[in-house]
Enzyme design. Structure first.
Site, PDB file in Angstrom:
ATOM      1  N   ALA A   1       0.770  -1.093   0.104  1.00  0.00           N
ATOM      2  CA  ALA A   1      -0.015  -0.186  -0.033  1.00  0.00           C
ATOM      3  C   ALA A   1       1.012   1.000   0.054  1.00  0.00           C
ATOM      4  O   ALA A   1       1.926   1.125   0.396  1.00  0.00           O
ATOM      5  CB  ALA A   1      -0.691  -0.099   1.333  1.00  0.00           C
ATOM      6  N   ASP A   2       0.376   2.312  -0.642  1.00  0.00           N
ATOM      7  CA  ASP A   2       1.019   3.489  -0.526  1.00  0.00           C
ATOM      8  C   ASP A   2       0.112   4.694  -0.509  1.00  0.00           C
ATOM      9  O   ASP A   2      -1.112   4.725  -1.114  1.00  0.00           O
ATOM     10  CB  ASP A   2       1.726   3.666  -1.875  1.00  0.00           C
ATOM     11  N   THR A   3       0.343   5.659   0.294  1.00  0.00           N
ATOM     12  CA  THR A   3      -0.569   6.673   0.527  1.00  0.00           C
ATOM     13  C   THR A   3      -0.047   8.117   0.084  1.00  0.00           C
ATOM     14  O   THR A   3       1.072   8.575   0.271  1.00  0.00           O
ATOM     15  CB  THR A   3      -1.174   7.072   1.928  1.00  0.00           C
TER      16      THR A   3
END
Length: 189
Positions: free
Chosen positions: A69-71
């Site tokens: 995941a990456d935000t």
């Protein structure tokens, strides 16, 4: 051994998955994340999804499910990653002051057979008008150098956030409401 590997060093993602009752193991990956400088051709959604996939692919193991995941935070086409120092964090918060921005988390789930499911969630967050004093106070109280956009909703967010529309967990780092049904679909809950 849990069937799911989480390719993330984020304590917030670990907490969100655990709170959702998902059994997982954390695996540390070393990837050079893309950003607005190294990948100027990517918009915020593409950037979050690409980084999530990079992390998941780096941790992929035969026979295991892997989640990356990456935000990122985006305002009017400008992408705010993690600030490199407090001066940059102050600049980020000043730019976000009084504005509505998007928080985008890209997720990549790789199956034991190598099949990838990549998706993103977007939440709109409106900041209060922030004085320099409020920004300085926030930065003194909250460690922000590991947070996209230089803030954490869960860390004194009431000082800076006026409202949010969409997934709260997405802003914290993982769109649990969308992710858990997908994990359930694959027998991972």
């Amino acid at each position: 051994m849990p069937p799911l590997l989480l390719a993330s060093a984020s304590p917030r993602r670990r907490e969100l998955l655990a709170a959702a009752g998902i059994a997982f193991e954390v695996v540390s990956v070393s990837v050079t994340e893309l950003d607005a400088v190294t990948a100027p051709h990517l918009n915020a959604v593409q950037l979050a999804e690409a980084n999530a996939a990079l992390k998941a692919r780096a941790a992929a193991q035969v026979g295991r499910w892997v989640l990356g995941a990456d935000t990122v935070v985006a305002l009017n086409g400008r992408i705010f990653g993690k600030p490199v120092n407090l001066a940059k964090a102050h600049e980020f918060l000043r730019a976000l002051s009084g504005a509505t921005h998007e928080v985008i988390t890209g997720c990549a789930l790789i199956g034991p057979d190598g099949a990838e499911t990549v998706f993103h969630e977007t939440t709109r967050v409106t900041f209060r008008e922030l004085s320099d004093e409020t920004i300085d106070c926030y930065l003194a109280e909250v460690p922000v150098l590991d947070k996209a956009g230089a803030y954490g909703l869960q860390d004194r967010g009431e000082l800076i956030v006026e409202q949010g529309k969409g997934s709260r967990t997405n802003v914290i780092g993982l769109p649990v409401e969308r992710l858990v049904p997908l994990l359930h679909e694959h027998g991972l809950t």
